[in-house]
Design a protein around this motif. Structure first.
Motif, PDB file in Angstrom:
ATOM      1  N   THR A  30       0.836  -1.199   0.000  1.00 37.35           N
ATOM      2  CA  THR A  30       0.000   0.000   0.000  1.00 37.35           C
ATOM      3  C   THR A  30       0.872   1.251   0.000  1.00 37.35           C
ATOM      4  OG1 THR A  30      -1.672  -1.216   1.239  1.00 37.35           O
ATOM      5  CG2 THR A  30      -1.869   1.163   1.209  1.00 37.35           C
ATOM      6  N   ALA A  31       1.917   1.264   0.792  1.00 36.10           N
ATOM      7  CA  ALA A  31       2.824   2.415   0.839  1.00 36.10           C
ATOM      8  C   ALA A  31       3.539   2.598  -0.493  1.00 36.10           C
ATOM      9  CB  ALA A  31       3.825   2.234   1.967  1.00 36.10           C
ATOM     10  N   ARG A  32       3.924   1.505  -1.122  1.00 38.28           N
ATOM     11  CA  ARG A  32       4.591   1.579  -2.428  1.00 38.28           C
ATOM     12  C   ARG A  32       3.649   2.157  -3.478  1.00 38.28           C
ATOM     13  NH1 ARG A  32       5.842  -3.543  -2.717  1.00 38.28           N
ATOM     14  NH2 ARG A  32       7.540  -3.247  -1.259  1.00 38.28           N
ATOM     15  N   SER A  33       2.405   1.722  -3.470  1.00 40.77           N
ATOM     16  CA  SER A  33       1.422   2.240  -4.414  1.00 40.77           C
ATOM     17  C   SER A  33       1.157   3.718  -4.178  1.00 40.77           C
ATOM     18  CB  SER A  33       0.109   1.466  -4.288  1.00 40.77           C
ATOM     19  OG  SER A  33       0.298   0.115  -4.599  1.00 40.77           O
ATOM     20  N   LEU A  34       1.083   4.114  -2.924  1.00 43.91           N
ATOM     21  CA  LEU A  34       0.870   5.515  -2.605  1.00 43.91           C
ATOM     22  C   LEU A  34       2.050   6.358  -3.076  1.00 43.91           C
ATOM     23  CD1 LEU A  34      -0.873   7.643  -1.157  1.00 43.91           C
ATOM     24  CD2 LEU A  34       0.392   7.104   0.923  1.00 43.91           C
ATOM     25  N   GLY A  35       3.256   5.852  -2.904  1.00 46.59           N
ATOM     26  CA  GLY A  35       4.443   6.566  -3.373  1.00 46.59           C
ATOM     27  C   GLY A  35       4.449   6.745  -4.881  1.00 46.59           C
ATOM     28  N   SER A  37       1.821   6.808  -6.819  1.00 47.64           N
ATOM     29  CA  SER A  37       0.759   7.767  -7.145  1.00 47.64           C
ATOM     30  C   SER A  37       1.203   9.197  -6.891  1.00 47.64           C
ATOM     31  CB  SER A  37      -0.490   7.470  -6.317  1.00 47.64           C
ATOM     32  OG  SER A  37      -0.972   6.183  -6.594  1.00 47.64           O
ATOM     33  N   LEU A  38       1.914   9.420  -5.792  1.00 48.29           N
ATOM     34  CA  LEU A  38       2.393  10.768  -5.500  1.00 48.29           C
ATOM     35  C   LEU A  38       3.441  11.234  -6.504  1.00 48.29           C
ATOM     36  CD1 LEU A  38       2.592  10.706  -1.611  1.00 48.29           C
ATOM     37  CD2 LEU A  38       0.948  11.889  -3.049  1.00 48.29           C
ATOM     38  N   ARG A  39       4.311  10.316  -6.958  1.00 47.09           N
ATOM     39  CA  ARG A  39       5.307  10.683  -7.975  1.00 47.09           C
ATOM     40  C   ARG A  39       4.619  11.054  -9.288  1.00 47.09           C
ATOM     41  NH1 ARG A  39       8.497   6.654  -5.516  1.00 47.09           N
ATOM     42  NH2 ARG A  39       7.681   5.051  -6.898  1.00 47.09           N
ATOM     43  N   ILE A  40       3.585  10.304  -9.669  1.00 43.16           N
ATOM     44  CA  ILE A  40       2.841  10.608 -10.897  1.00 43.16           C
ATOM     45  C   ILE A  40       2.151  11.962 -10.770  1.00 43.16           C
ATOM     46  CG2 ILE A  40       0.855   9.915 -12.289  1.00 43.16           C
ATOM     47  CD1 ILE A  40       1.681   6.995 -11.695  1.00 43.16           C
ATOM     48  N   LEU A  41       1.520  12.212  -9.629  1.00 46.72           N
ATOM     49  CA  LEU A  41       0.851  13.484  -9.400  1.00 46.72           C
ATOM     50  C   LEU A  41       1.842  14.647  -9.476  1.00 46.72           C
ATOM     51  CD1 LEU A  41      -1.730  15.024  -8.569  1.00 46.72           C
ATOM     52  CD2 LEU A  41      -1.011  14.682  -6.205  1.00 46.72           C
ATOM     53  N   LYS A  42       3.007  14.460  -8.880  1.00 53.81           N
ATOM     54  CA  LYS A  42       4.020  15.510  -8.887  1.00 53.81           C
ATOM     55  C   LYS A  42       4.504  15.798 -10.307  1.00 53.81           C
ATOM     56  CE  LYS A  42       8.441  16.659  -6.752  1.00 53.81           C
ATOM     57  NZ  LYS A  42       9.490  16.180  -5.854  1.00 53.81           N
ATOM     58  N   SER A  43       4.740  14.750 -11.086  1.00 60.02           N
ATOM     59  CA  SER A  43       5.218  14.964 -12.456  1.00 60.02           C
ATOM     60  C   SER A  43       4.139  15.605 -13.323  1.00 60.02           C
ATOM     61  CB  SER A  43       5.680  13.647 -13.073  1.00 60.02           C
ATOM     62  OG  SER A  43       4.594  12.775 -13.267  1.00 60.02           O
TER      63      SER A  43
END
Length: 56
Positions: A30-35, A37-43
């Motif tokens: 779950t933490a890996r998936s959240l990470g 998702s956050l990288r995609i959002l940031k880019s």
């Protein structure tokens, strides 16, 4: 009325609830998936900012 929204014991309660919901085996996934998702959002937000600056 509300002075400090998040105190240390609030974070402890949130961590216990998350552990109870997901369990210790699914938590790293779950933490890996959240990470990711956050990288995609940031880019994507960075790309939108760059597009906005180019059009001006």
């Amino acid at each position: 009325m509300i002075r400090n929204a998040l105190e240390p014991w609030h974070l402890l309660i949130v961590a216990i609830v998350v552990l109870a919901l997901f369990g210790s085996k699914r938590l790293p996934d779950t933490a890996r998936s959240l990470g990711k998702s956050l990288r995609i959002l940031k880019s994507e937000t960075r790309a939108l900012k760059e597009d906005g600056q180019k059009q001006e």
